[in-house]
Design an enzyme around this catalytic site. Structure first.
Site, short mmCIF file in Angstrom:
data_model
loop_
_atom_site.label_atom_id
_atom_site.label_comp_id
_atom_site.label_asym_id
_atom_site.label_seq_id
_atom_site.Cartn_x
_atom_site.Cartn_y
_atom_site.Cartn_z
N ARG A 62 0.82 -1.22 0.00
CA ARG A 62 0.00 0.00 0.00
C ARG A 62 0.85 1.27 0.00
O ARG A 62 0.40 2.31 -0.43
CB ARG A 62 -0.90 0.00 1.23
CG ARG A 62 -1.97 -1.08 1.14
CD ARG A 62 -2.83 -1.08 2.37
NE ARG A 62 -3.73 -2.23 2.35
CZ ARG A 62 -4.51 -2.58 3.35
NH1 ARG A 62 -4.51 -1.87 4.46
NH2 ARG A 62 -5.29 -3.63 3.27
N LYS A 165 2.67 -19.63 4.67
CA LYS A 165 1.94 -20.21 5.79
C LYS A 165 1.49 -19.07 6.72
O LYS A 165 2.08 -18.00 6.66
CB LYS A 165 2.82 -21.21 6.54
CG LYS A 165 3.97 -20.54 7.29
CD LYS A 165 4.47 -21.37 8.42
CE LYS A 165 5.32 -20.52 9.33
NZ LYS A 165 5.77 -21.09 10.54
N ASP A 194 6.20 -24.02 2.39
CA ASP A 194 6.65 -24.35 3.74
C ASP A 194 8.17 -24.37 3.65
O ASP A 194 8.75 -25.28 3.06
CB ASP A 194 6.11 -25.73 4.16
CG ASP A 194 6.54 -26.09 5.58
OD1 ASP A 194 7.57 -25.55 6.05
OD2 ASP A 194 5.87 -26.90 6.22
N HIS A 195 8.81 -23.34 4.20
CA HIS A 195 10.24 -23.18 3.93
C HIS A 195 11.07 -24.35 4.44
O HIS A 195 12.20 -24.54 4.03
CB HIS A 195 10.76 -21.84 4.44
CG HIS A 195 10.82 -21.74 5.93
ND1 HIS A 195 9.84 -21.12 6.66
CD2 HIS A 195 11.73 -22.18 6.80
CE1 HIS A 195 10.15 -21.20 7.93
NE2 HIS A 195 11.30 -21.82 8.06
N ASP A 252 2.01 -22.78 14.59
CA ASP A 252 3.17 -22.13 13.98
C ASP A 252 4.20 -23.15 13.48
O ASP A 252 4.84 -22.92 12.45
CB ASP A 252 3.83 -21.20 15.01
CG ASP A 252 4.95 -20.37 14.39
OD1 ASP A 252 4.72 -19.83 13.29
OD2 ASP A 252 6.04 -20.29 15.00
N HIS A 257 5.72 -27.50 9.65
CA HIS A 257 7.10 -28.01 9.53
C HIS A 257 7.25 -29.43 10.06
O HIS A 257 7.80 -30.30 9.39
CB HIS A 257 8.07 -27.10 10.30
CG HIS A 257 7.98 -25.65 9.90
ND1 HIS A 257 7.65 -25.26 8.64
CD2 HIS A 257 8.21 -24.51 10.60
CE1 HIS A 257 7.67 -23.92 8.57
NE2 HIS A 257 7.99 -23.45 9.76
N LYS A 357 10.10 -22.89 21.93
CA LYS A 357 10.98 -21.71 21.92
C LYS A 357 11.75 -21.68 23.23
O LYS A 357 11.34 -22.26 24.22
CB LYS A 357 10.15 -20.44 21.78
CG LYS A 357 9.52 -20.29 20.39
CD LYS A 357 8.90 -18.93 20.24
CE LYS A 357 8.38 -18.75 18.82
NZ LYS A 357 9.44 -18.76 17.81
#
Lengths: 507, 433
Positions: A62, A165, A194-195, A252, A257, A357
């Site tokens: 934008r 994703k 999906d990296h 996530d 993954h 994490k």
């Protein structure tokens, strides 16, 4: 000794597949992913001469930027990469364009189409277009609709859409999104990225399994006792609190993954190396996967959330103290679970998945633990013989290891485990391409092998539906266990395996 | 991929009417269709070998300009009938010339330019211009035009179309027809020129067809080695994007050699190369020299001198050189022609490569690469018992000329591959007079 760090004969040999002239259109060009991953990946492809001369990148967002401003912002973001390859950057930057576009505004999309025609003429990109939706997931459906309405997806041989994703929030929303996207374009045009699938080591799971005759005969319930799949991060939520609060580790990391690693590890051999054959097998195995206890999912899943930790010198704050996070948040930053796959190959073999994490080590791996030898003839140095393990290291120290017993030196006949080690670094010595380099190239080549098909996505969401429903409807049944930052997750996660007489592998 | 014929029978027009006809066709006749925004491909397609094989009754028509197994088999049989050495490659211009000395008046339909390889047509060329030289030098200029739209099964949606222009005639007539080419090429799309013939022939035609910035595709295995390398040097030096199919066919050799040195533990050996030997089929050294030049360039060797090694054999002379490594030590290079019973299609195919490295205080490393279709006993002989041996078999390339060309058309560059650009001048110096 004058060591050669890179293989000078390897330079320029990564040109096995040719990318057709085309324009890649990035929606969300002012966002983080564009300057952190997409433009660096495209610049890398350019430097490897894997992009044709007839190539253009059209950034869209934008913000009212000009071509020059977009180029300059990208140059700043790439920093050292640009300074190290100044002349290549100048050539590459001449292929960068920008168009202010709001995908919700039909007239903007019409203007986009006109701009693309101009770029086609200017750069001879032949009308081949890859649209990359690096925008909020809320706009995936409407974005596709706008592109379709403007006729930009009309030619399946020349246009394709890459969707980041997360693809949906649950089974229902993924189905709905698939339906919307399916009305705008053919499945062959949709590339759900999906990296993780861009990583050499993830792709190597397929090669290791299906290019070697020795593994496949023992890759089943008769020889494998259990499988552990881990994706551990040392970082916390960082600047992603806004997104993470509404997703959590399950959405996530696990649904995409870890599930992709699970599918590649457990799928049947495809009849041929063909995108559809591979994706058929992945979808089939995911459709056969089940939570270990679907009726009472709290028995097979543990959620956790990191609390403060670290040392005095390097204190780490807890999740609820992170900026942008609700102080009473019940979002999980850690999840562990047990699954089964109800098919002939895997019946009865438990699969343990975990991700989190603020764990002590950044690593991803798949560990296949084999059944013990039927008779123990020898004393083992560790009390009992260690079961054989095949460890596929996804990152870091990419490679594979095989743990097996050998005779410990000495006069007795005691056994002890040793590790046979394969390392990408030691064997190939070249750093692998970043996942996005491979995946962007594949998308532009129109090769969907490493992208997720609609039925795979739906099967993956369906697999976790009992957990997602529980989290949404009665979260107290799947409580959040706090764990100290820098540890391997909550104790309850260890109990999940201890109940089966097992323990997580400590990498 | 099966060759595709144009859908519409080509319309024969007087040369002067070609351009106006096409303009009219696109503005009126093909309303609703747009010209594919792709590229123009100009092909020099003499197909001398095919024409002579058909004329002398060794093959059936039509003349298509495409090389297939049947044509190659007939050419291999013709080698001995023409009294040429067994090592003569079927695509060697010598064979076409020798066949030209034989009698025969068989005729066949000439479909050159209309018979497009499927791999090439899949890229939907906007305009395909073929110059089809005839055996009869006095054949007048014929010009034919056809428009086509790709079928849906070819990936087309019917909207983006192209056209085909064929110029057929004797050499003199084609020279007259050159004036037609420039207006047909235009400047708005990239233009590729595929010189699908010997680089010895019609140099003025080549100059006229392929000025910069048109992208040139040649095959340096076709033509005298000196002419081939000099032309590459000249064109690349002038800044033209040059693609050499002979260089592209080196891909599997370069890959196999790079693979040997992928493990970092092996890499130091590259600093200690003392000897490089290459064997090639027959008497066309260009491919072998390009490989040697690539290795020398990548390893930073400096050329000290080069010389001819007379063999006294029909298969031709060898070439030798001394290089200086970056540490000042010498590298000995030898390229030798070896006779083979069943040569590959193109002259000068590689038979084997041997690279000997002698690192200090470590056993020497001998790397031998052998062609899949032949042995390399000569390179395996002598004094290697004490060396660490890395031996690989290099797979044969399995792609046709047209597939290679299609790969280039599918995603080409407007500059020459820097590795080829660096190797060519060095290869030209290695080709000692």
């Amino acid at each position: 000794m004058n060591a050669i760090l890179t293989n000078p004969l390897r330079v320029g040999l990564r040109q096995e597949r040719v990318i057709s002239p085309q324009c890649i259109v990035i929606f969300g060009a002012s966002g983080d992913l564009t300057h952190r991953k997409l433009i660096p990946a495209l610049f890398e492809l350019f430097r490897q001469r894997r992009l044709p001369s007839e190539f253009a990148v059209l950034g869209c967002a934008r913000r009212p930027w000009s071509d020059e401003e977009f180029r300059s912002r990208m140059a700043t973001a790439l920093g050292e990469e640009v300074r190290n390859h100044q002349s290549a950057w100048e050539q590459f930057a001449s292929c960068l364009f920008y168009e202010p576009v709001d995908l919700e505004q039909p007239e903007h999309v019409v203007r986009l189409g006109q701009r693309l025609e101009v770029i086609d003429r200017l750069k001879a990109t032949r009308g081949n277009r890859t649209f990359y939706l690096s925008v909020s997931p809320a706009f995936y459906g409407s974005g596709c609709r706008s592109l379709a309405a403007a006729g930009l997806l009309a030619d399946p041989s020349r246009s394709r859409v890459v969707i980041e994703k997360p693809f949906g929030r649950d089974y229902g929303s993924a189905q709905q999104l698939n339906k919307v996207v399916g009305t705008c374009a053919q499945e062959s045009q949709i590339f759900r990225i999906d990296h993780y699938l861009g990583k050499e080591t993830v792709q190597n799971i397929l090669v290791l399994r299906f290019a070697n005759a020795i593994f496949e005969p023992i890759w089943n319930r008769n020889y494998i006792a259990n499988v552990q799949i881990t994706a551990a991060e040392t970082v916390g939520v960082e600047e992603r609190a806004g997104y993470y609060e509404s997703s959590g580790a399950l959405r996530d990391m696990v649904q995409n993954h870890l599930t992709q690693m699970l599918a590649l590890t457990t799928m049947e051999a495809p009849g041929r190396f063909d995108p559809e054959a591979i994706r058929n097998e992945k979808a089939k195995v995911l459709q056969a996967a089940r939570l270990a206890d679907e009726q009472e999912p709290w028995n097979c899943c543990v959620r956790g959330q990191y609390s403060s930790g670290g040392s005095q010198a390097r204190p780490m704050s807890g999740y609820r103290q992170e900026p942008g996070v609700n102080t009473n948040s019940t979002t999980e930053t850690y999840v562990a679970m047990k699954l089964f796959i109800n098919n002939w190959r895997w019946q009865g073999v438990p699969f343990y998945l975990r991700t989190g994490k603020r764990l002590p080590k950044r690593m991803s791996e798949v560990v296949l633990t084999f059944r013990e030898a039927p008779v123990h003839l020898f004393d083992a140095a560790g009390g009992s013989p260690t079961a054989n393990q095949l460890i596929l290291r996804i990152q870091p120290d990419e490679g594979a290891g095989f743990l097996f017993e050998v005779k410990a030196p000495g006069s007795g006949m005691r056994s002890r485990p040793v590790d046979m080690h394969f390392s990408y670094d030691e064997s190939f010595g070249e750093p692998s391409d970043e996942g996005y380099v491979r995946l962007l190239a594949d998308a532009m080549l129109g090769d969907p092998t490493l992208f997720t098909r609609s039925d795979e996505v739906e099967a993956a969401w369906r697999l976790y539906t009992p957990l997602l429903e529980l989290i949404d409807d009665s979260p107290w049944q799947l409580p959040i266990h706090p764990y100290e930052s820098g540890t391997w997750g909550p104790g309850a996660s260890d109990n999940l395996l201890a109940n089966d007489g097992l323990m997580w592998r400590r990498p | 991929m099966a060759p595709q014929l144009t859908l519409q029978a080509p319309l024969e027009l007087p040369p002067t009417e070609v351009s106006p006809y096409l303009t009219q066709l696109w503005s009126q006749g093909l309303q609703g269709a747009t010209g594919a925004a792709t590229f123009t491909l100009v092909v020099w397609e003499p197909a001398w070998l095919e024409q002579h094989l058909i004329r002398t009754g060794r093959c059936d028509g039509p003349i298509t300009g495409l090389v297939n197994e049947e044509r190659l088999e007939a050419a291999r049989l013709a080698v001995s009938e023409c009294g040429l050495p067994f090592s003569t490659a079927p695509m060697a211009p010598d064979l076409a010339w020798a066949l030209g000395q034989l009698g025969g008046e068989h005729q066949a339909q000439d479909l050159r330019g209309q018979f497009v390889s499927g791999a090439i047509s899949a890229h939907m060329p906007r305009r395909l211009i073929t110059l089809a030289a005839t055996l009869a030098d006095n054949h007048p200029l014929e010009t034919m035009v056809a428009a086509y739209c790709p079928l849906p099964e070819e990936g087309g949606t019917g909207g983006a179309c192209g056209d085909v222009v064929v110029l057929k005639g004797g050499m003199g007539a084609l020279h007259q027809g050159l004036a037609l080419i420039s207006p047909l090429v235009g400047n708005d799309l990239p233009c590729w020129v595929w010189w699908n013939g010997s680089l010895d022939e019609a140099p003025e035609m080549l100059s006229a067809l392929a000025p910069i910035p048109r992208r040139l595709m040649v095959d340096s295995s076709l033509g005298t080695p000196r002419r081939c390398l000099d032309l590459l040097v000249e064109r690349i030096g002038a800044g033209q994007a040059v693609n050499d199919l002979n260089w592209l066919r080196l891909r599997s050799w370069r890959e196999s050699l790079a693979m040997v040195f992928d493990p970092p533990g092996r890499r130091d050996a590259l600093n200690h190369v003392v000897q490089l030997d290459i064997d090639v089929e027959g008497n066309h050294p260009v491919k072998g020299l390009l490989l040697a030049a690539w290795i020398a360039d990548r390893l930073g060797w400096h050329l000290e001198n080069s010389f001819v090694i007379p063999t006294g054999e029909a298969s031709g002379d060898g070439f030798g050189a001394e290089f200086q490594r970056t540490d000042g030590e010498s590298v000995r290079f030898r390229l030798m022609p070896v006779p083979v019973g069943v040569p590959k299609a193109h002259p000068g195919a590689l038979v084997g490569l041997r690279l000997i490295c002698a690192p200090a205080e470590r056993p020497p490393l001998c790397v031998i690469l052998c062609s899949e279709s032949g042995g390399c006993m000569r390179l395996e002989s002598g004094g290697m018992a004490s060396m660490e041996l890395a031996e690989e078999v290099v797979p044969l390339p399995n792609e046709s000329e047209e597939m290679e060309v299609a790969r280039l058309l599918g995603g080409g560059h407007d500059t020459t591959n820097p590795l080829l650009a660096a190797a060519v001048p060095l290869a030209a110096k290695l080709l000692a007079h």
